[in-house]
Scaffold this motif. Structure first.
Motif, short mmCIF file in Angstrom:
data_model
loop_
_atom_site.label_atom_id
_atom_site.label_comp_id
_atom_site.label_asym_id
_atom_site.label_seq_id
_atom_site.Cartn_x
_atom_site.Cartn_y
_atom_site.Cartn_z
N ALA A 25 38.97 50.83 28.48
CA ALA A 25 38.39 50.00 29.53
C ALA A 25 39.47 49.53 30.49
O ALA A 25 39.26 49.49 31.72
N PHE A 26 40.63 49.16 29.95
CA PHE A 26 41.76 48.76 30.79
C PHE A 26 42.15 49.91 31.72
O PHE A 26 42.30 49.71 32.94
N LEU A 27 42.33 51.10 31.15
CA LEU A 27 42.73 52.26 31.95
C LEU A 27 41.72 52.58 33.04
O LEU A 27 42.09 52.89 34.18
N GLU A 28 40.43 52.53 32.69
CA GLU A 28 39.38 52.85 33.65
C GLU A 28 39.46 51.92 34.86
O GLU A 28 39.39 52.38 36.02
N THR A 29 39.63 50.63 34.59
CA THR A 29 39.69 49.67 35.69
C THR A 29 40.98 49.82 36.48
O THR A 29 40.97 49.72 37.72
N ARG A 34 43.94 51.72 41.28
CA ARG A 34 45.11 52.49 41.68
C ARG A 34 44.93 53.97 41.34
O ARG A 34 45.60 54.51 40.45
N PRO A 35 44.03 54.66 42.02
CA PRO A 35 43.79 56.07 41.74
C PRO A 35 45.00 56.95 42.06
O PRO A 35 45.04 58.12 41.67
N ASP A 36 45.98 56.38 42.76
CA ASP A 36 47.18 57.13 43.14
C ASP A 36 48.19 57.24 42.00
O ASP A 36 49.15 58.01 42.09
N VAL A 37 48.01 56.48 40.93
CA VAL A 37 48.98 56.44 39.84
C VAL A 37 48.67 57.53 38.82
O VAL A 37 47.54 57.68 38.37
N ILE A 203 36.06 42.64 28.78
CA ILE A 203 36.05 41.88 30.03
C ILE A 203 37.46 41.40 30.36
O ILE A 203 37.93 41.52 31.50
N ASN A 204 38.13 40.86 29.35
CA ASN A 204 39.50 40.37 29.55
C ASN A 204 40.45 41.50 29.95
O ASN A 204 41.33 41.33 30.78
N ALA A 205 40.26 42.67 29.31
CA ALA A 205 41.11 43.82 29.61
C ALA A 205 40.90 44.29 31.04
O ALA A 205 41.87 44.65 31.74
N ARG A 206 39.67 44.32 31.49
CA ARG A 206 39.40 44.76 32.87
C ARG A 206 40.01 43.78 33.88
O ARG A 206 40.56 44.19 34.91
N TYR A 207 39.93 42.50 33.57
CA TYR A 207 40.54 41.50 34.44
C TYR A 207 42.06 41.68 34.48
O TYR A 207 42.69 41.65 35.55
N ALA A 208 42.65 41.91 33.30
CA ALA A 208 44.10 42.10 33.22
C ALA A 208 44.52 43.37 33.97
O ALA A 208 45.58 43.41 34.61
N ALA A 209 43.69 44.41 33.89
CA ALA A 209 44.01 45.67 34.57
C ALA A 209 44.05 45.48 36.09
O ALA A 209 44.91 46.06 36.77
N LYS A 210 43.14 44.70 36.62
CA LYS A 210 43.15 44.44 38.06
C LYS A 210 44.42 43.71 38.48
O LYS A 210 45.03 44.03 39.51
N LYS A 211 44.82 42.76 37.65
CA LYS A 211 46.06 42.03 37.92
C LYS A 211 47.26 42.94 37.78
O LYS A 211 48.20 42.90 38.58
#
Length: 219
Positions: A25-29, A34-37, A203-211
């Motif tokens: 979930a973290f990676l997906e978000t 950042r689709p360029d990474v 949910i927490n992982a997706r939030y962390a991924a955005k940050k």
């Protein structure tokens, strides 16, 4: 192009591992942001790398403090230290690191510590200075996603957790900027709440991924 190394230390596979589900979930978000990474994966339970045995300990010591050249090492020493440097060079080539591991017996799986041992190379990932050791891996970011069966945060057990603590210390020692860990805990002691705990962790992982994705590490 910036690169992210996704490092997992869980032998269960994604179908049975809660931590790996959270990691995906973290990676997906992150990729949405950042689709360029470029993303590359390392499963430490399926990855061959040097272990800190006598050959490697002696080789590292001889090269670091006793004035040996690599040609003066024994063949086993030379082969293992070469592999160690190759692993470290590969690690250094990345800009972002995501570690996903469970807590086992108050720590991380031993395979994660064994992997980190390969990254401590004087002159490559850190340097000795007049003011003490200095990490050389600046302008890089890392985050740890950890699952725990028990309840540690806000309890007397909190001081006993050493896996996440060690990983953050090690990475910061090398100069890497380490974000706050995504922790999902209480799975074993609250079996009826597993779906709820997992959902909140995602949910927490997706939030962390955005940050995590917010700022490029390149300067």
């Amino acid at each position: 192009m910036e690169k992210l190394l996704y490092i997992t230390a869980n032998p269960k596979g994604i179908e049975k591992s809660k931590g790996l589900k959270i990691g995906e979930a973290f990676l997906e978000t992150f990729l949405e942001e950042r689709p360029d990474v470029e993303i590359n994966r390392v499963d430490l339970f399926a990855y061959e790398f040097p272990q800190m045995d006598a050959d490697l300990v002696f080789a590292r010591g001889k090269l670091a403090g006793y004035g040996y050249t690599i040609d003066q090492l024994s063949e086993p020493e030379r082969e293992k230290i070469t592999r160690m440097h190759k692993l470290a060079d590969e690690f250094i080539s990345y800009d972002y690191y995501v570690f996903v591991s469970p807590m086992w017996n108050l720590n991380s799986p031993a395979v994660l510590k064994a992997y980190i041992d390969n990254l401590f190379i004087s002159g490559k990932t850190f340097a000795h200075t007049a003011n003490g050791p200095k990490g050389l891996l600046s302008n890089k970011k890392a985050i740890h996603i950890q699952t725990r069966g028990g309840q540690y945060i806000g309890t007397p057990m909190q001081e006993l957790e050493s896996g996440d603590r060690y990983l953050k210390i090690a990475l910061r020692f090398l100069g890497i900027d380490v974000m706050e860990t995504v922790v999902a805990e209480g799975f074993d002691i609250n079996p009826k709440r597993v779906p709820e705990i997992l959902e909140q962790a995602i949910i927490n992982a997706r939030y962390a991924a955005k940050k995590f994705a917010k700022d490029s590490v390149l300067v």
